[in-house]
Structure formats: C-alpha cells, structure tokens
Design an enzyme around this catalytic site. Structure first.
Site, PDB file in Angstrom:
ATOM      1  N   GLY A 117       0.789  -1.224   0.000  1.00 40.67           N
ATOM      2  CA  GLY A 117       0.000   0.000   0.000  1.00 40.67           C
ATOM      3  C   GLY A 117       0.822   1.275   0.000  1.00 40.67           C
ATOM      4  O   GLY A 117       0.282   2.362  -0.156  1.00 40.67           O
ATOM      5  N   CYS A 124     -28.737  -8.726 -15.425  1.00 47.41           N
ATOM      6  CA  CYS A 124     -28.111  -8.423 -16.702  1.00 47.41           C
ATOM      7  C   CYS A 124     -29.068  -8.781 -17.837  1.00 47.41           C
ATOM      8  O   CYS A 124     -29.670  -9.846 -17.839  1.00 47.41           O
ATOM      9  CB  CYS A 124     -26.812  -9.217 -16.838  1.00 47.41           C
ATOM     10  SG  CYS A 124     -26.074  -9.124 -18.475  1.00 47.41           S
ATOM     11  N   CYS A 182     -27.228 -12.018 -19.744  1.00 45.78           N
ATOM     12  CA  CYS A 182     -26.994 -13.308 -19.101  1.00 45.78           C
ATOM     13  C   CYS A 182     -27.866 -13.525 -17.873  1.00 45.78           C
ATOM     14  O   CYS A 182     -27.900 -14.614 -17.321  1.00 45.78           O
ATOM     15  CB  CYS A 182     -25.519 -13.473 -18.745  1.00 45.78           C
ATOM     16  SG  CYS A 182     -25.011 -12.450 -17.352  1.00 45.78           S
ATOM     17  N   CYS A 239     -23.868  -6.754 -17.835  1.00 45.46           N
ATOM     18  CA  CYS A 239     -22.638  -6.998 -17.084  1.00 45.46           C
ATOM     19  C   CYS A 239     -21.538  -6.089 -17.608  1.00 45.46           C
ATOM     20  O   CYS A 239     -21.363  -5.955 -18.816  1.00 45.46           O
ATOM     21  CB  CYS A 239     -22.171  -8.441 -17.254  1.00 45.46           C
ATOM     22  SG  CYS A 239     -23.175  -9.621 -16.379  1.00 45.46           S
ATOM     23  N   CYS A 275     -19.923 -12.348 -18.535  1.00 47.44           N
ATOM     24  CA  CYS A 275     -21.238 -12.403 -19.196  1.00 47.44           C
ATOM     25  C   CYS A 275     -21.248 -13.538 -20.234  1.00 47.44           C
ATOM     26  O   CYS A 275     -22.184 -14.316 -20.323  1.00 47.44           O
ATOM     27  CB  CYS A 275     -21.508 -11.055 -19.865  1.00 47.44           C
ATOM     28  SG  CYS A 275     -23.241 -10.742 -20.199  1.00 47.44           S
TER      29      CYS A 275
END
Lengths: 281, 251
Positions: free
Chosen positions: A36, A245, A248, A270, A276
């Site tokens: 980080g 979605c 899908c 998606c 997807c």
C-alpha cells in the site's frame, strides 16, 4: 536477439529497454514489501497519452515474459478502444499470447474494474491509476500528505467519510473508495467501483498499481488484508444495480447502465464481458 | 505538585534580533497564564517554542516530565491532539472551512481513534451547545457562522478531547468588543469547569486581567515582570509595565 525482438521491428521485448524494466521491477518489489505504500519511479514516455494507462502499461511491460498470456480490460470490457489497442501493442512488441478469458490469463491489465471471476494464485492484476494519492482531495500539499502517511494519521480521510454520511446519509463514494492495506497504509484502489473493493481483501492474485503521470507504483501482495475505510456503526456497503443483466441474467455482477432507445429505455448489462459470455454459454 | 509545562533559559535569535533572551516559564495545572507585551516583544515566538512548533537555540521545555524538544514528530502530534489544544487568532486558521461545523469538532475525536459515527455526532452536538452554538446547525459550513461564532467553534474543536493545556494566540483579536466580552466569559467558564491550564498570548491588557491568574510582561525577548495578574496590573514595578498599563484606554 530473439525472434520476438525482431518481430517488433527493432524494439526490445515488450517495448521498454532492460534497464528501465529493472528499475520498475525494483520499485514493484519495494511496493510488495511495503503493501500500500507508494514508491516513486522514473516513469518513461510511452507511445500513448497520459490518462490512457501509461502507468499500467509500463508495469505490464516490466513483468511480461514470453510465456505469459495477457488479458486487457477497460471498465470490465475486452473490446473497448483502450483495451484493444493496449492488447495489440503487446502482441506486436512482445509477441505474447493474448486472451479475453480471465481464467486463462496470467497477467491482466485493467482500467477501473476487477474481473468477476475469482483470481487465482499465479495471476497478476495490473491497475491503471490516474491519481495514486488517496489524500489528494483532502490535503493539497504532497509533502504534507507524505508526512501523514508516515505518521499513519488518517483522520482526514475519516473526516471526509463523516462529511459524506452527514450530507448524504451513507458512505458516499461509489468508486475509488479508500482502503487500509495491512492495517497500515491508506491506499487509493484506483477508480474501481466500491463493489470491487471486497475483492481486494485477501486476494490470491498479486495486485500491482501503476500511475504513469504521477510516477508512482504501489502493490498489494497476495492474501493481504485490505479493508474499506468506514465507521463501526456505518459499515462500508458497496452499491449494486438491482436489475439483472439483460444478456446473461446475472444478478450479482457489476452492471453498466445502457440507454437502449430514444424514449428513455435503459438496460443493465454486465460490465465484465468475459463473465457475461461465460454465463451465457 | 509539579508544573505542567516548564521551560528554562529559552534563547532564540532571528538573525541579529533576539526573539527570546533567556526566558523561563512554568505553567501549573489549572492555571491561566497571560503573556502581554507590544508587537515584536517575542510573545508569539514564546508560544510557538513552548508548543514545540519551533526549536529554540538554547533552553529546555518539559511537559509533564517529557522533553518536548526531544519528542519525535509523531510524539509531538500526539500531544498536540490529545493533551494540548491550540486556538489561533484567526478562526479560519484553526478551522477547516470546507468541512461542516460538526466535522470540525469531531476531527480530533477521529484522530484519537473514535470510529463510531453516532458517538462523534453526539459529542460534537454537546460541545456546540457548551460553546453556545445551536447544535441544529452542526451540518453547516463554518462560513455560515459569524466571526465570534467561528472562534467559539474553534474552541469547541480544541477542547473536545479534553486537553490539559491550551495555547491561545490572541483569541479575541479582530472581534468587536461585545463579542470579545462574551468569548472571554466563555473561555473563563470552560477553563474553570475543566480545570484547564491556559497559556494566553495577548496585547489586550483587559483580556489578560479578566482571564489570567498570572501575567508575564515581555519586552525585547525578555520577561521584564512577572506576578499575579492584579499585582502586575495594579502595582506595576518595571517602567515598561507602568507604561503599558498606563497606555490602556479607559472607556
């Protein structure tokens, strides 16, 4: 000279010269050693404009080997301009295999998303970062921001969160929500949606972040604790579109909202095109 | 009982000009000490040295047994946000103007590790009430408040973590007289309630008389006279103090 180099028309393998790659790899190792923490590096001019992924592309160029399989996504999609051109760039200058399938890729360069599919050990996710400093909007002086990082004083970020809740009633940021890495450094996850933040936590894959214009590299090694900043009584809750979605039918993936006609019709699809495709097949 | 803050033999020069020339000060728990003197006498420099913001050329500063000048920056910042408070002359220097009043008051709590939103709000509201601000306005930005209110907000922001020692740099400067009186009243009340030690820098003799238990008179980097507030003001001994006291305008 290997075949790959000649293929690229005089360029070194993966475009960058070996000395630059070494410098970047050194920064990556430092970044992995201090999860980080932002490591400065001498970013090179790349053959694409700042803001298009110069940081990410340098990281990818430095870690790519001839046996790697590369996937590039932009907002989750493999077929957008940015993704297509970066993918083609590495095909030309490194001659590596490319793929659109998350499961098959060893290196995934991404802009603003983490793939839906669980990444596994051995995979590397390279983020393109526009602004690496999480305190950027809170403390305008970079010297002071660095001091705050050194002292671990993140009350400013907490204060920003307080303000969001006081004004909007919820931890407001729907993307680029700051995270605490390994309980020590506050980190900008690059502008990924808050929905993706939990995927950073104890990720099996190596996460590398590159900011070309700001000349910073940072990293999260595998299995590292990454917590979204929040309050005990206002825990971080990522937002998710309610609709399934349109292609899908997935309910648990992150969606893009798309205008479908000129009468105000909208569909949700998606954002991760590979996810997807897998759901549909 | 020992002094809360003890400074000995402070010396500091800015170029050729001595800003502090052998100054020693002790502040006891719960005591309000005022430093008066004209501009350039070194009183603000003294304040900054005592609060660890600048290092003197020579001398020592001890707070509750710790050597302030030897503290790491992390240690100094921890003192600054837990044990100490600092009230700036200009409220705009002490407040975050982009952040709501409640956020301003709550910041020190968060710095001290408070992670519950609800209790931060609660404490901030209580403190706004204590400094006579309407808690219903806690989500407004400081610029919506008047100068005197901003100064009271700054005081709430300082005192919310219940420090033991507060440094004040001309807290009433730039406010009109009636607002000044109300603010001084409030500071006096809070200092008494909380048993605060206050180190107050002012050029306003009247403010010093109202608040301080003890007064130091500074001139050219030296403390020329020191004593109980009433004694110094009613029976000034040093010629400079006599001049200072006699030049106060009576209304």
């Amino acid at each position: 000279m290997s075949a790959a180099v000649q293929e690229a028309g005089g360029y070194n393998f993966a475009y960058l010269d070996e000395a630059t790659k070494r410098m970047i790899r050194r920064a990556i190792l430092k970044g992995l050693a201090i999860p980080g923490h932002q490591i400065p590096f001498g970013a090179r001019e790349m053959p694409l404009p700042y803001g298009w992924g110069t940081g990410g592309i340098q990281l990818t160029a430095s870690i790519l080997g001839p046996r790697d399989r590369l996937k590039v996504i932009d907002q989750g999609a493999d077929d957008t301009t940015n993704a297509v051109s970066i993918r083609r760039f590495f095909q030309r200058v490194a001659g590596v295999e490319v793929t659109t399938r998350t499961a098959e890729a060893t290196v995934i360069q991404t802009r603003h998303r983490i793939p839906e599919r669980h990444l596994t050990e051995g995979q590397v996710l390279v983020f393109q970062v526009p602004m690496p400093e999480p305190l950027f909007r809170l403390e305008p002086r970079l010297t002071e921001a660095r001091r705050l990082h050194a002292l671990g004083d993140y009350s400013l970020a907490q204060l920003r969160l307080y303000e969001d809740i006081a004004r909007q009633g919820e931890t407001g940021s729907s993307y680029n929500h700051p995270v605490m890495v390994n309980g020590r450094y506050l980190m900008s996850p690059s502008p990924i949606p808050g929905y993706d933040n939990p995927k950073l936590h104890r990720s099996a894959a190596i996460l590398l972040f590159g900011a070309g214009r700001e000349k910073k590299i940072y990293a999260v090694p595998p299995w590292t604790e990454v917590r979204s900043l929040d309050f005990d009584d206002h825990p971080f809750r990522p937002m998710l579109a309610a609709a399934p979605c349109a292609f899908c039918g997935s309910r648990d993936s992150y969606k893009d909202e798309i205008v479908s006609d000129d009468r105000g019709g909208r569909v949700f699809v998606c954002s991760d095109t590979d996810h997807c495709r897998e759901n549909q097949s | 009982m020992s002094a809360l803050l003890q400074a000995e033999g402070l010396r500091l020069r800015f170029g050729a000009a001595p800003a502090l020339d052998g100054v020693s000060v002790a502040i006891w728990p719960g005591e309000v000490v005022a430093v008066v003197g004209e501009s350039g006498s070194g009183k603000s420099t003294l304040l900054r040295v005592l609060s660890g913001q600048i290092a003197p050329d020579a001398g020592t500063v001890h707070y509750a047994g710790q050597d302030v000048l030897a503290l790491s920056e992390a240690g100094r910042r921890r003192l600054m946000r837990t044990e100490w408070g600092y009230v700036h002359q200009n409220a705009r220097d002490g407040l975050r103007l982009g952040v709501s009043a409640g956020g301003n008051v709550g910041e020190r709590l968060m710095a001290a590790g408070e992670r519950r939103y609800g209790s931060i709000r609660e404490v901030a509201a209580r403190w706004m009430e204590r400094v006579e601000l309407d808690p219903a306005r806690m989500d407004e930005p400081p610029r919506n408040f008047s100068g005197g209110m901003q100064q009271r907000l700054q005081i709430a922001r300082c005192l919310v973590t219940e420090p033991r020692l507060v440094f004040m740099d001309e807290p009433t400067g730039g406010l009109d007289v009636s607002v000044q009186a109300r603010l001084l009243d409030l500071i006096r009340k809070l200092a008494k309630e909380m048993g605060l030690a206050v180190f107050l820098v002012t050029h306003d003799i009247a403010a010093a008389r109202l608040l301080a238990h003890r007064i130091l008179v500074m001139r050219r980097g030296q403390v020329v006279e020191e004593g109980l507030a009433d004694r110094v003001l009613d029976d000034p001994r040093h010629p400079y103090t006599q001049l200072l006291v006699s030049s106060v305008l009576a209304a």
